[in-house]
Design a protein around this motif. Structure first.
Motif, mmCIF file in Angstrom:
data_model
loop_
_atom_site.group_PDB
_atom_site.id
_atom_site.type_symbol
_atom_site.label_atom_id
_atom_site.label_comp_id
_atom_site.label_asym_id
_atom_site.label_seq_id
_atom_site.Cartn_x
_atom_site.Cartn_y
_atom_site.Cartn_z
ATOM 1 N N PRO A 4 0.803 -1.224 0.000
ATOM 2 C CA PRO A 4 0.000 0.000 0.000
ATOM 3 C C PRO A 4 0.836 1.275 0.000
ATOM 4 C CG PRO A 4 0.157 -0.913 2.200
ATOM 5 C CD PRO A 4 1.029 -1.752 1.337
ATOM 6 N N GLU A 5 0.881 1.956 -1.114
ATOM 7 C CA GLU A 5 1.529 3.267 -1.150
ATOM 8 C C GLU A 5 0.538 4.279 -1.691
ATOM 9 O OE1 GLU A 5 4.715 3.712 -0.038
ATOM 10 O OE2 GLU A 5 5.430 1.650 -0.004
ATOM 11 N N GLY A 6 -0.702 3.869 -1.746
ATOM 12 C CA GLY A 6 -1.741 4.826 -2.103
ATOM 13 C C GLY A 6 -1.999 5.030 -3.582
ATOM 14 N N PRO B 224 9.423 -1.362 -2.586
ATOM 15 C CA PRO B 224 9.736 -2.629 -1.908
ATOM 16 C C PRO B 224 9.354 -2.609 -0.424
ATOM 17 C CG PRO B 224 11.670 -1.675 -3.007
ATOM 18 C CD PRO B 224 10.636 -0.601 -2.900
ATOM 19 N N GLN B 225 8.427 -1.741 -0.022
ATOM 20 C CA GLN B 225 8.127 -1.508 1.390
ATOM 21 C C GLN B 225 8.011 -2.781 2.237
ATOM 22 O OE1 GLN B 225 8.216 1.433 2.834
ATOM 23 N NE2 GLN B 225 7.847 0.507 4.825
ATOM 24 N N GLN B 226 7.129 -3.698 1.838
ATOM 25 C CA GLN B 226 6.925 -4.873 2.702
ATOM 26 C C GLN B 226 8.143 -5.781 2.695
ATOM 27 O OE1 GLN B 226 2.919 -6.587 2.975
ATOM 28 N NE2 GLN B 226 2.405 -5.228 1.283
ATOM 29 N N PHE B 227 8.764 -5.935 1.509
ATOM 30 C CA PHE B 227 9.953 -6.800 1.452
ATOM 31 C C PHE B 227 11.065 -6.266 2.348
ATOM 32 C CE2 PHE B 227 7.904 -8.137 -2.523
ATOM 33 C CZ PHE B 227 7.911 -9.520 -2.301
ATOM 34 N N LYS B 228 11.235 -4.929 2.358
ATOM 35 C CA LYS B 228 12.345 -4.421 3.165
ATOM 36 C C LYS B 228 12.047 -4.595 4.654
ATOM 37 C CE LYS B 228 11.489 0.624 2.838
ATOM 38 N NZ LYS B 228 12.160 1.908 2.658
ATOM 39 N N GLN B 229 10.781 -4.490 5.021
ATOM 40 C CA GLN B 229 10.438 -4.725 6.427
ATOM 41 C C GLN B 229 10.639 -6.208 6.766
ATOM 42 O OE1 GLN B 229 6.762 -1.646 6.543
ATOM 43 N NE2 GLN B 229 7.352 -2.479 8.515
ATOM 44 N N HIS C 150 1.311 8.966 5.202
ATOM 45 C CA HIS C 150 2.451 8.343 4.536
ATOM 46 C C HIS C 150 2.003 6.982 4.044
ATOM 47 C CE1 HIS C 150 6.783 6.671 4.853
ATOM 48 N NE2 HIS C 150 6.603 7.218 3.685
ATOM 49 N N HIS C 151 2.192 5.934 4.821
ATOM 50 C CA HIS C 151 1.549 4.658 4.525
ATOM 51 C C HIS C 151 1.206 3.990 5.843
ATOM 52 C CE1 HIS C 151 5.443 2.961 5.417
ATOM 53 N NE2 HIS C 151 5.990 3.465 4.337
ATOM 54 N N LEU C 152 0.470 2.889 5.793
ATOM 55 C CA LEU C 152 -0.115 2.396 7.044
ATOM 56 C C LEU C 152 0.857 1.657 7.956
ATOM 57 C CD1 LEU C 152 -0.513 -0.680 6.079
ATOM 58 C CD2 LEU C 152 -2.765 0.050 5.372
ATOM 59 N N ILE D 229 9.700 5.739 10.844
ATOM 60 C CA ILE D 229 9.918 4.634 11.775
ATOM 61 C C ILE D 229 8.619 3.833 11.718
ATOM 62 C CG2 ILE D 229 10.293 4.011 14.210
ATOM 63 C CD1 ILE D 229 12.754 5.357 12.819
ATOM 64 N N ARG D 230 8.771 2.503 11.654
ATOM 65 C CA ARG D 230 7.608 1.656 11.398
ATOM 66 C C ARG D 230 6.970 1.139 12.689
ATOM 67 N NH1 ARG D 230 8.773 3.576 6.392
ATOM 68 N NH2 ARG D 230 10.697 2.683 5.610
ATOM 69 N N ILE D 231 5.775 0.619 12.503
ATOM 70 C CA ILE D 231 5.092 -0.077 13.595
ATOM 71 C C ILE D 231 5.685 -1.477 13.669
ATOM 72 C CG2 ILE D 231 2.884 -1.128 14.226
ATOM 73 C CD1 ILE D 231 1.588 1.315 12.734
HETATM 74 N N1 ASP Z 1 7.984 3.017 0.706
HETATM 75 C C1 ASP Z 1 7.947 4.424 0.965
HETATM 76 C C2 ASP Z 1 7.695 5.171 -0.328
HETATM 77 O O1 ASP Z 1 7.864 4.630 -1.416
HETATM 78 C C3 ASP Z 1 9.207 4.943 1.558
HETATM 79 C C4 ASP Z 1 9.486 4.431 2.935
HETATM 80 O O2 ASP Z 1 8.622 4.538 3.806
HETATM 81 O O3 ASP Z 1 10.610 3.980 3.152
HETATM 82 O O4 ASP Z 1 7.354 6.345 -0.298
#
Ligand code: ASP
Length: 463
Positions: free
Chosen positions: A171-173, A195-200, A324-326, A365-367
């Motif tokens: 989800p990046e909107g 790559p948001q979820q993969f990097k987490q 930003h994102h969830l 910073i993530r949840i």
């Molecule tokens: N995934 C986010 C974006 O593409 C960046 C991040 O939160 O690291 O905006």
């Protein structure tokens, strides 16, 4: 004889050399023909006389040729001071045509005229457009920036990891590009918006410091400065806090500018940290342009924006959506979980980087506490079943031990465009798409043969 590059001719005065390249310019002057020959390293003047004349008269701009000749020093007033090889010329003794060329649809050898050409025509013939030295310079700058980032982050103990393109929505909107799965009728992959979820998940995997120069895909109605596929420097760190990430990005950018564009100067270091509230009050935007002189093409005004609201109200969706994102954490996770802060009032751990009035990076910073994540789903009106379907894999992963983590993504296209002094990001992309997401050179998107559609279980709706 072995081919040498044009730039090396200056060290071969009075020696015979073999050059290969493209005819940049061709002019006749009485009993002489002057050809400017171009290769990847530069441009040099070649002189044809006597028995060489007839053959030289046949060649035309953009033909691919091989020329043997002697390097001769050019006398005083004949020197071309504006070119690194302007002090020498080649007196040709042999000419071989390797490939003839049609007359290009716009002049490759005239930067001004090429710039005046319609951009669609330049994109349709991008391989000719890229022959222009200024376009080559932009690609070279881009390569240097990538190289610098790789070296810098590797020396900071980051691991470069590639993540998949064929995946599930993240989800990046934005709207997603979808890819039918041939072996699973009715099922689809989607191309990642980041790559948001993969990097987490790499943080769950114990990688601790990850980066990638990653292609991202967003199927949005295009605006002038957007591309359906674009490149981000994406990174994530475990056991971190906001300031570590901001300081790292700041250090990287300061050294990048020093090494790659020494002619540029940065308005303020350390980069100011401006709260969202302050930015909106004093600059009326969350991407403030803090430059002292907006007409100075070498000034780079970087500023970090911090303390964003966690949610914003979407008029279109008639509900709260993440700013930003969830996966972004609220600033006071415990208080938030206990319901001590109203969602509309909650401040997040998001940060952005603005450069000359553009947003060039964003992260947070993530949840890492799933209870908190569930609370966010609840506020966003994502039901339990839907949440499990979309993010069950994250939930499962987090239940096996997840370090606190955070990261950022830097939009490389915009950053490089600003460094190159280009106002349009297409100028620093080898093969960009038009504003309506077409590739004019390859002619994409296109229809597909029926057999191919059948295999992918696709039936086209009649209008
Ligand atoms: N995934 C986010 C974006 O593409 C960046 C991040 O939160 O690291 O905006």
């Amino acid at each position: 004889m072995k081919r040498i590059l044009i730039k090396d001719t200056i060290n071969k005065i009075n020696e015979p050399v073999l050059l290969k390249g493209w005819v940049h310019n061709h002019r006749r002057l009485g009993k002489m023909v002057f050809v400017d020959l171009r290769d990847r390293s530069g441009i040099i003047q070649v002189l044809f006389m006597d028995r060489m004349l007839e053959k030289a008269n046949q060649i035309r701009p953009e033909w691919v040729v091989e020329i043997t000749g002697k390097v001769v020093e050019r006398g005083g007033k004949n020197k071309n001071e504006s070119s690194p090889t302007g002090g020498v010329e080649i007196h040709a003794t042999e000419l071989k045509v390797l490939s003839e060329a049609l007359t290009p649809p716009f002049p490759v050898n005239d930067e001004t005229k090429a710039q005046e050409t319609s951009e669609d025509l330049r994109m349709k013939y991008r391989y000719l457009d890229l022959r222009r030295p200024s376009m080559r310079q932009n690609l070279a700058l881009r390569a240097k920036v990538n190289q610098f980032i790789r070296n810098f982050l590797t020396s900071e103990d980051f691991l470069e990891v590639e993540t998949p393109f064929l995946t599930k929505g993240t989800p990046e909107g934005a709207r997603e590009y979808i890819v039918p799965a041939r072996n699973f009728p009715g099922k689809f992959y989607v191309l990642p918006q980041s790559p948001q979820q993969f990097k987490q998940l790499l943080m769950v995997a114990g990688i601790e410091r990850y980066f990638q120069i990653a292609k991202c895909f967003r199927d949005e109605d295009q605006r002038a400065d957007r591309q359906p596929e674009f490149t981000q420097l994406d990174l994530e760190i475990s056991f971190t806090e906001r300031e570590e990430i901001l300081a790292l990005i700041e250090k990287m950018i300061i050294s990048l500018v020093k090494e790659v564009c020494p002619e540029k100067h940065i308005t303020r270091t350390p980069f100011p940290r401006i709260t969202y509230k302050e930015a909106m009050e004093t600059h009326k935007t969350d991407k403030p342009d803090i430059r002292k002189d907006k007409n100075d093409k070498n000034e780079l005004g970087f500023a970090f924006i911090i303390d964003f609201p966690l949610f914003e109200y979407s008029e279109a969706e008639k509900k709260l959506v993440p700013s930003h994102h969830l996966f972004t954490s609220p600033q006071d996770p415990e208080g938030f979980l206990k319901g001590e802060v109203e969602p509309e009032q909650a401040i997040s751990k998001q940060y952005d980087l603005a450069l000359n009035g553009f947003e060039v990076a964003g992260g947070s910073i993530r949840i890492h506490d799933w209870k908190l994540q569930e609370k966010i789903f609840e506020i966003l009106k994502i039901g339990k079943t839907e949440a499990e379907k979309r993010f069950g894999h994250m939930h499962k992963a987090f239940s096996y031990g997840v370090p606190p983590h955070g990261g950022i993504a830097l939009g490389l296209d915009r950053l490089i465009a600003i460094l190159a002094g280009e106002s349009n990001i297409r100028e620093i992309m080898a093969f960009p798409k038009t504003n309506d997401a077409k590739d004019l050179m390859m002619d994409a998107p296109t229809e597909l043969p029926k057999a191919q559609l059948d295999e992918a279980h696709i039936q086209i709706k009649k209008k």
